[in-house]
Design an enzyme around this catalytic site. Structure first.
Site, short mmCIF file in Angstrom:
data_model
loop_
_atom_site.label_atom_id
_atom_site.label_comp_id
_atom_site.label_asym_id
_atom_site.label_seq_id
_atom_site.Cartn_x
_atom_site.Cartn_y
_atom_site.Cartn_z
N GLN A 26 0.81 -1.12 -0.18
CA GLN A 26 -0.02 0.02 0.04
C GLN A 26 1.00 1.35 -0.07
O GLN A 26 1.18 1.99 0.91
CB GLN A 26 -0.78 -0.10 1.09
N PHE A 27 1.12 1.49 -1.25
CA PHE A 27 2.38 2.73 -1.17
C PHE A 27 1.39 4.04 -0.88
O PHE A 27 2.14 5.15 -0.32
CB PHE A 27 2.91 2.98 -2.81
N THR A 28 0.35 4.17 -0.58
CA THR A 28 -0.55 5.44 -0.42
C THR A 28 -0.54 5.72 1.06
O THR A 28 -0.86 6.91 1.57
CB THR A 28 -1.98 5.18 -0.77
#
Length: 151
Positions: free
Chosen positions: A78-80
């Site tokens: 989950q890069f966000t």
């Protein structure tokens, strides 16, 4: 490294309408990496997660770790988690690790989790995923290596 840890009764990942992975009772992990992360940080954060006492004992107190309960883990990249929305209306992801390095760290993290002996399922890196969960408690904890390790 940031992890959003959600204690769940069950969780699953679906990709293109097909079930990709699922777990029963345990943790859904949303995992993001920054440009400053390395294997040493991943190892420290893995130990923090595995020994974190957020599972209920027989008295209903959060005294047990995921190791103690032999729960299951669903790890989703989950890069966000590294979104910076301090300016403008569109988040910047400048602090998020580049995908080539992030996938290496994600795989390393999941390998470390598997060495604990627990069942570990994953999402698919860079895929469009539908994630479903039944949050237990609800218990949701953010683990951030910048705070925990204090670099």
């Amino acid at each position: 490294m940031r992890m959003l840890v959600q204690r769940v009764k069950n969780a699953s990942v679906t990709i293109d309408g097909q079930l990709f992975s699922q777990i029963k009772q345990g943790y859904l992990l949303l995992v993001g990496f920054s440009n400053n992360d390395d294997e040493n940080i991943v190892e420290l954060m893995t130990q923090k997660l595995l020994n974190l006492r957020i599972c209920d004992d027989s008295d209903g107190k959060m005294n047990l770790s995921i190791i103690d309960t032999k729960g299951e883990l669903l790890s989703v990249s989950q890069f966000t988690l590294y979104a910076d929305s301090s300016k403008g209306r569109r988040p910047s992801f400048i602090d998020a690790c580049n995908p080539e390095r992030a996938v290496q760290l994600y795989d390393y993290f999941n390998d470390k989790l598997r060495k604990s002996g627990l069942k570990v399922e994953t999402g698919k890196f860079r895929a469009e995923m539908d994630v479903q969960l039944v949050n237990s408690g609800p218990i949701t904890i953010m683990l951030d290596s910048d705070i925990i390790i204090k670099r």
